[in-house]
Design an enzyme around this catalytic site. Sequence first.
Site, PDB file in Angstrom:
ATOM      1  N   ALA A 168       0.872  -1.167   0.000  1.00 31.87           N
ATOM      2  CA  ALA A 168       0.000   0.000   0.000  1.00 31.87           C
ATOM      3  C   ALA A 168       0.911   1.219   0.000  1.00 31.87           C
ATOM      4  O   ALA A 168       2.084   1.140   0.385  1.00 31.87           O
ATOM      5  CB  ALA A 168      -0.875  -0.014   1.238  1.00 31.87           C
ATOM      6  N   GLY A 207       0.583  -4.871   0.931  1.00 28.29           N
ATOM      7  CA  GLY A 207      -0.635  -4.892   0.117  1.00 28.29           C
ATOM      8  C   GLY A 207      -0.429  -5.570  -1.231  1.00 28.29           C
ATOM      9  O   GLY A 207      -1.383  -6.089  -1.826  1.00 28.29           O
ATOM     10  N   GLU A 209      -0.861  -9.111  -0.537  1.00 26.19           N
ATOM     11  CA  GLU A 209      -2.287  -9.287  -0.230  1.00 26.19           C
ATOM     12  C   GLU A 209      -3.140  -9.214  -1.496  1.00 26.19           C
ATOM     13  O   GLU A 209      -4.117  -9.953  -1.638  1.00 26.19           O
ATOM     14  CB  GLU A 209      -2.718  -8.227   0.794  1.00 26.19           C
ATOM     15  CG  GLU A 209      -2.045  -8.450   2.140  1.00 26.19           C
ATOM     16  CD  GLU A 209      -2.218  -7.288   3.103  1.00 26.19           C
ATOM     17  OE1 GLU A 209      -1.820  -6.154   2.749  1.00 26.19           O
ATOM     18  OE2 GLU A 209      -2.751  -7.489   4.201  1.00 26.19           O
ATOM     19  N   GLU A 226       4.796  -5.080   7.023  1.00 26.19           N
ATOM     20  CA  GLU A 226       4.124  -3.979   7.736  1.00 26.19           C
ATOM     21  C   GLU A 226       4.639  -3.793   9.162  1.00 26.19           C
ATOM     22  O   GLU A 226       4.630  -2.696   9.699  1.00 26.19           O
ATOM     23  CB  GLU A 226       2.602  -4.221   7.778  1.00 26.19           C
ATOM     24  CG  GLU A 226       1.901  -4.065   6.438  1.00 26.19           C
ATOM     25  CD  GLU A 226       1.814  -5.349   5.622  1.00 26.19           C
ATOM     26  OE1 GLU A 226       2.590  -6.299   5.893  1.00 26.19           O
ATOM     27  OE2 GLU A 226       0.970  -5.397   4.714  1.00 26.19           O
TER      28      GLU A 226
HETATM   29  N1  CO8 Z   1       4.600   3.154  -0.772  1.00 25.92           N
HETATM   30  C1  CO8 Z   1       5.003   4.306  -1.345  1.00 25.92           C
HETATM   31  N2  CO8 Z   1       6.135   4.436  -2.066  1.00 25.92           N
HETATM   32  C2  CO8 Z   1       6.893   3.327  -2.212  1.00 25.92           C
HETATM   33  C3  CO8 Z   1       6.536   2.096  -1.651  1.00 25.92           C
HETATM   34  C4  CO8 Z   1       5.328   2.009  -0.917  1.00 25.92           C
HETATM   35  N3  CO8 Z   1       4.868   0.865  -0.365  1.00 25.92           N
HETATM   36  N4  CO8 Z   1       7.497   1.179  -1.961  1.00 25.92           N
HETATM   37  C5  CO8 Z   1       8.409   1.843  -2.710  1.00 25.92           C
HETATM   38  N5  CO8 Z   1       8.044   3.137  -2.858  1.00 25.92           N
HETATM   39  C6  CO8 Z   1       8.761   4.178  -3.586  1.00 25.92           C
HETATM   40  C7  CO8 Z   1      10.011   4.643  -2.817  1.00 25.92           C
HETATM   41  O1  CO8 Z   1       9.667   5.581  -1.822  1.00 25.92           O
HETATM   42  C8  CO8 Z   1      10.832   5.226  -3.933  1.00 25.92           C
HETATM   43  O2  CO8 Z   1      10.334   6.501  -4.256  1.00 25.92           O
HETATM   44  P1  CO8 Z   1      11.357   7.767  -4.363  1.00 25.92           P
HETATM   45  O3  CO8 Z   1      12.235   7.409  -5.520  1.00 25.92           O
HETATM   46  O4  CO8 Z   1      10.437   8.912  -4.616  1.00 25.92           O
HETATM   47  O5  CO8 Z   1      12.110   7.814  -3.069  1.00 25.92           O
HETATM   48  C9  CO8 Z   1      10.511   4.313  -5.133  1.00 25.92           C
HETATM   49  O6  CO8 Z   1       9.279   3.667  -4.798  1.00 25.92           O
HETATM   50  C10 CO8 Z   1      11.552   3.238  -5.352  1.00 25.92           C
HETATM   51  O7  CO8 Z   1      11.738   2.529  -4.153  1.00 25.92           O
HETATM   52  P2  CO8 Z   1      13.165   2.297  -3.453  1.00 25.92           P
HETATM   53  O8  CO8 Z   1      14.109   3.386  -3.824  1.00 25.92           O
HETATM   54  O9  CO8 Z   1      12.940   2.045  -1.999  1.00 25.92           O
HETATM   55  O10 CO8 Z   1      13.598   0.952  -4.212  1.00 25.92           O
HETATM   56  P3  CO8 Z   1      14.607  -0.153  -3.691  1.00 25.92           P
HETATM   57  O11 CO8 Z   1      14.845  -1.053  -4.843  1.00 25.92           O
HETATM   58  O12 CO8 Z   1      15.764   0.459  -2.993  1.00 25.92           O
HETATM   59  O13 CO8 Z   1      13.773  -0.971  -2.543  1.00 25.92           O
HETATM   60  C11 CO8 Z   1      11.826  -2.094  -1.651  1.00 25.92           C
HETATM   61  C12 CO8 Z   1      12.666  -1.722  -2.907  1.00 25.92           C
HETATM   62  C13 CO8 Z   1      12.656  -3.044  -0.762  1.00 25.92           C
HETATM   63  C14 CO8 Z   1      10.565  -2.788  -2.122  1.00 25.92           C
HETATM   64  C15 CO8 Z   1      11.516  -0.808  -0.847  1.00 25.92           C
HETATM   65  O14 CO8 Z   1      10.971   0.160  -1.745  1.00 25.92           O
HETATM   66  C16 CO8 Z   1      10.536  -1.001   0.260  1.00 25.92           C
HETATM   67  O15 CO8 Z   1      10.892  -1.520   1.312  1.00 25.92           O
HETATM   68  N6  CO8 Z   1       9.255  -0.578   0.051  1.00 25.92           N
HETATM   69  C17 CO8 Z   1       8.236  -0.635   1.053  1.00 25.92           C
HETATM   70  C18 CO8 Z   1       7.734  -2.050   1.271  1.00 25.92           C
HETATM   71  C19 CO8 Z   1       6.695  -2.060   2.356  1.00 25.92           C
HETATM   72  O16 CO8 Z   1       6.946  -1.763   3.490  1.00 25.92           O
HETATM   73  N7  CO8 Z   1       5.460  -2.450   1.992  1.00 25.92           N
HETATM   74  C20 CO8 Z   1       4.357  -2.505   2.920  1.00 25.92           C
HETATM   75  C21 CO8 Z   1       3.579  -1.220   2.874  1.00 25.92           C
HETATM   76  S1  CO8 Z   1       2.279  -1.134   4.098  1.00 25.92           S
HETATM   77  C22 CO8 Z   1       1.035  -2.082   3.447  1.00 25.92           C
HETATM   78  O17 CO8 Z   1       1.142  -2.598   2.371  1.00 25.92           O
HETATM   79  C23 CO8 Z   1      -0.205  -2.194   4.262  1.00 25.92           C
HETATM   80  C24 CO8 Z   1      -1.315  -2.840   3.462  1.00 25.92           C
HETATM   81  C25 CO8 Z   1      -2.621  -2.744   4.148  1.00 25.92           C
HETATM   82  C26 CO8 Z   1      -3.270  -1.396   3.998  1.00 25.92           C
HETATM   83  C27 CO8 Z   1      -4.715  -1.538   4.325  1.00 25.92           C
HETATM   84  C28 CO8 Z   1      -5.319  -0.203   4.727  1.00 25.92           C
HETATM   85  C29 CO8 Z   1      -6.734  -0.371   5.156  1.00 25.92           C
END
Ligand code: CO8
Length: 258
Positions: A66, A109, A112, A132
Amino acid sequence: MTEYETILVEQRGRVGWITLNRPQALNALNSRVAEEVTAAATAFDEDAGVGAIVVTGSEKAFAAGADIKEMEGMTASDMLSTDHFGAWSDFAAVRTPVVAAVSGFALGGGCELAMMCDIILAADTAKFGQPEINLGVIPGMGGTQRLVRAVGYYKAAELILSGRMMGAEEAERAGLVSRVVPASDLLDEAGKLAETIASKSLPSVYAAKAALDAAMETTLSAGLDHEKKAFAALFDTVDQKEGMSAFREKRAPDFQHR
Ligand code: CO8
């Protein structure tokens, strides 16, 4: 066809394709993505010319979760009152089988969303996880429930409590993924699988998906009861007569999808 901002949508033969398209955010699922994926899937679901749907992302990411930036400032009451991801329930409820073709990250997400689909095909590069816990929250789009059903309590508990990612092979061994294929073959394999499903009789495909859903939702006796009634109901379809007479006549069935 409707114009979308965050996804690409295409119909090839009897297969509807939905490609997540927010490369700058690794296909993070914001509310717009939820609305658009659900709208596209619902439109395919209402079209009898579509017998299966494929949902996919990019080579690097199916979806990295998400959208954290969208959620960061929200309060509990924002979450509860806006039903932030309510659209996903409508996506999970489509009658048409959905194949998730997962390459790269399927996290939070994203994992999911894959689990809301009926079949998960993974590229050998795929990485699944529910990270998460690293953000001070827990899965919120079904992860704690669907992952337990997919891989069992203990494996799900380890993944959800530690936030560890697992690779495609491990996900296949655990039962989350039905097949791992080389990344370069993923879309072809997903397309072939979806075409195979779409070539079957639509009423029996809908009935099979609904009965499989019942297996996830109910007790064994309620599920068996559901199956018995659904099996009987199919004997009123044109395609049941066609399927069985084609077998007797040693020819391929010509399904009418009714
Ligand atoms: N949300 C927003 N932006 C994201 C997300 C995300 N989940 N994942 C990556 N991005 C963005 C980064 O911020 C980055 O943007 P910018 O260049 O502007 O800084 C761009 O995508 C590229 O990402 P990275 O530079 O981080 O790329 P890497 O190759 O270094 O890393 C990863 C890749 C390991 C996947 C890393 O991006 C990461 O850890 N992402 C987050 C993963 C995460 O924590 N996911 C869980 C999110 S919470 C969730 O899903 C809850 C679901 C339930 C919600 C229900 C609500 C009711």
